[in-house]
Design a protein around this motif. Structure first.
Motif, PDB file in Angstrom:
ATOM      1  N   UNK A 170       7.810 138.843  59.779  1.00 45.29           N
ATOM      2  CA  UNK A 170       7.466 138.388  61.177  1.00 45.29           C
ATOM      3  C   UNK A 170       6.879 139.714  62.056  1.00 45.29           C
ATOM      4  N   UNK A 171       7.364 140.686  61.715  1.00 40.10           N
ATOM      5  CA  UNK A 171       7.194 141.769  62.653  1.00 40.10           C
ATOM      6  C   UNK A 171       6.241 142.746  62.097  1.00 40.10           C
ATOM      7  N   UNK A 172       5.532 142.364  61.085  1.00 44.07           N
ATOM      8  CA  UNK A 172       4.644 143.295  60.152  1.00 44.07           C
ATOM      9  C   UNK A 172       3.139 143.348  60.860  1.00 44.07           C
ATOM     10  N   UNK A 173       2.309 143.819  60.408  1.00 40.16           N
ATOM     11  CA  UNK A 173       0.859 143.972  60.877  1.00 40.16           C
ATOM     12  C   UNK A 173       0.261 142.666  61.170  1.00 40.16           C
ATOM     13  N   UNK A 174       0.507 141.819  60.274  1.00 43.89           N
ATOM     14  CA  UNK A 174       0.016 140.287  60.446  1.00 43.89           C
ATOM     15  C   UNK A 174       0.962 139.338  60.311  1.00 43.89           C
ATOM     16  N   UNK A 175       1.134 138.743  61.477  1.00 48.99           N
ATOM     17  CA  UNK A 175       1.958 137.667  61.594  1.00 48.99           C
ATOM     18  C   UNK A 175       1.779 136.332  60.655  1.00 48.99           C
ATOM     19  N   UNK A 176       2.809 135.412  60.471  1.00 48.24           N
ATOM     20  CA  UNK A 176       2.244 134.413  59.451  1.00 48.24           C
ATOM     21  C   UNK A 176       1.178 133.578  60.285  1.00 48.24           C
TER      22      UNK A 176
ATOM     23  N   UNK B  52       6.456 131.207  71.013  1.00 48.19           N
ATOM     24  CA  UNK B  52       6.972 132.058  69.712  1.00 48.19           C
ATOM     25  C   UNK B  52       5.864 133.260  69.618  1.00 48.19           C
ATOM     26  N   UNK B  53       6.363 134.502  69.403  1.00 44.29           N
ATOM     27  CA  UNK B  53       5.588 135.727  69.237  1.00 44.29           C
ATOM     28  C   UNK B  53       5.105 135.956  67.764  1.00 44.29           C
ATOM     29  N   UNK B  54       4.280 136.810  67.476  1.00 46.04           N
ATOM     30  CA  UNK B  54       3.942 137.451  66.364  1.00 46.04           C
ATOM     31  C   UNK B  54       3.496 136.209  65.456  1.00 46.04           C
TER      32      UNK B  54
ATOM     33  N   UNK C 192      -3.993 131.550  73.344  1.00 49.46           N
ATOM     34  CA  UNK C 192      -3.363 132.224  71.829  1.00 49.46           C
ATOM     35  C   UNK C 192      -3.832 131.375  70.762  1.00 49.46           C
ATOM     36  N   UNK C 193      -4.208 131.954  69.562  1.00 44.42           N
ATOM     37  CA  UNK C 193      -4.494 131.300  68.454  1.00 44.42           C
ATOM     38  C   UNK C 193      -5.942 130.991  68.407  1.00 44.42           C
ATOM     39  N   UNK C 194      -6.265 129.971  67.383  1.00 47.75           N
ATOM     40  CA  UNK C 194      -7.454 129.896  66.842  1.00 47.75           C
ATOM     41  C   UNK C 194      -7.666 128.170  67.127  1.00 47.75           C
TER      42      UNK C 194
ATOM     43  N   UNK D  96      14.866 130.391  67.884  1.00 51.12           N
ATOM     44  CA  UNK D  96      15.136 129.263  66.932  1.00 51.12           C
ATOM     45  C   UNK D  96      13.994 129.051  65.942  1.00 51.12           C
ATOM     46  N   UNK D  97      12.667 129.229  66.519  1.00 45.40           N
ATOM     47  CA  UNK D  97      11.605 128.629  65.526  1.00 45.40           C
ATOM     48  C   UNK D  97      11.243 129.936  64.740  1.00 45.40           C
ATOM     49  N   UNK D  98      11.470 131.092  65.353  1.00 44.94           N
ATOM     50  CA  UNK D  98      11.388 132.226  64.562  1.00 44.94           C
ATOM     51  C   UNK D  98      12.147 132.527  63.268  1.00 44.94           C
TER      52      UNK D  98
END
Length: 364
Positions: A1-7, A35-37, A58-60, A354-356
């Protein structure tokens, strides 16, 4: 979850997020900003009249053709088709969908057409028991209240988690009570219009002086058809002695309206199809406005943060309203308690954590 690309998460809702507010779309919008990342994909309108200021953050955005954005059968079919195609290109599907009359068929069909991507299903509204017949869980299930969680577990949904909805306190700051005469009672008319008016009538006949403002602005399924006509409301007001009443069918400045209100009154007989904890209630508590709610199982998590009254009991509700308006010290105590509870139990950090955790569990 904290890598270069989030899920990459597909946020599956019954309608586009820039359309009318429903329990599902309102909660999904909060997730986008909480919810981050995470790289979210969500559904938006391709064209049509803009219904809200600003843009979904955020998001697409995945576009569907819809002028009003309401979750009509045509819009739902478009979303389902796009979701089937998009699900195979994402890591996780997060469905924020109520369990209604058509959910049983959808729950049986979804895994056949969308593949085996993990699914997290948040149920954003209270459930009618009859609608649970023949339903299958889409995956890990989340409810917004213990009452709905128990109902889903008894229907075979497994271990249902409870995650409180969130509210951004920076968007709903604490506001001092305005010194106005008469005070304003803001009543949510979503399912409890007549009960609120009858209760207000009891309070008025008991000596309370106030302005009643009815907010009939719900955008849920069938909301427009269920709103009482103006002449019926005026007839009830005349019969109950409510001489100072305003009916709002659109709210242009909600923060200003809550700041001007003294009490929030929401007394539906049942919550089926409605958010377990309506956003308006959380916003009022965050602003520092006491709330009187029906004593329904979905509200149990608010404990003593609000004043609860038996459903369909205008006599009890009316006298409770009169006492709250007549006792400034009690008003202050309830207002402080509401703000503190919202900050402690419904803050965005708790929801995000919680969602993370749930995303991690499903993707591990």
């Amino acid at each position: 979850m904290s890598g270069e690309r989030g899920p990459q998460v597909l946020l599956l809702t019954a309608g586009p997020l820039d359309g009318p507010e429903t329990p599902g779309t309102d909660l999904a919008r909060e997730l986008l900003g909480t919810v981050p990342h995470v790289e979210y994909a969500w559904f938006r309108r391709w064209w049509g009249r803009v219904r809200r200021a600003g843009e979904v953050p955020g998001g697409q955005g995945v576009s569907v053709i819809s002028r009003e954005g309401a979750p009509s059968p045509a819009v739902r079919l478009q979303i389902l088709t796009a979701a089937v195609l998009s699900a195979r290109r994402t890591d996780l599907v997060h469905a924020v969908l109520p369990v209604g009359p058509g959910f049983a068929a959808f729950s049986r069909m979804w895994p056949r057409v969308a593949g085996r991507r993990p699914v997290l299903h948040t149920v954003p509204a209270a459930v009618e028991g009859a609608d649970l017949a023949d339903c299958r869980p889409l995956g890990r299930t989340v409810a917004l209240s213990e009452a709905t969680a128990r109902q889903l577990m008894e229907a075979g949904f497994g271990d249902v988690r409870v995650v409180n909805p969130s509210i951004r306190l920076d968007l709903w700051p604490l506001r001092r009570r305005q010194e106005r005469t008469p005070p304003m009672v803001l009543a949510i008319g979503d399912g409890g219009t007549e009960e609120a008016m009858l209760s207000a009538g009891v309070a008025a006949r008991a000596g309370a002086r106030f302005q009643l403002v009815l907010a009939l602005t719900g955008d849920g399924p069938g909301a427009a058809a269920s709103r009482p006509p103006e002449d019926l409301l005026r007839g009830i007001a005349a019969r109950e002695g409510l001489l100072d009443m305003e009916v709002l069918r659109h709210i242009g400045d909600l923060p200003g309206l809550l700041a001007a209100a003294d009490v929030l009154l929401y007394v539906p007989r049942r919550m089926t199809g409605r958010a377990d904890v309506p956003p308006m209630v959380l916003r009022a508590l965050a602003t520092g406005r006491p709330a009187i709610l029906s004593d329904l199982p979905e509200f149990a998590g608010l404990s003593d943060t609000v004043l609860r009254t038996p459903p369909a009991d205008p006599h009890h509700t009316g006298h409770l309203l009169r006492q709250l308006l007549d006792r400034p010290w009690w008003w202050d105590r309830i207002a402080e308690r509401g703000r503190a509870t919202v900050a402690g139990r419904f803050g965005p950090d708790r929801c995000a954590a919680a969602y993370t955790r749930l995303y991690r569990e499903l993707l591990s």
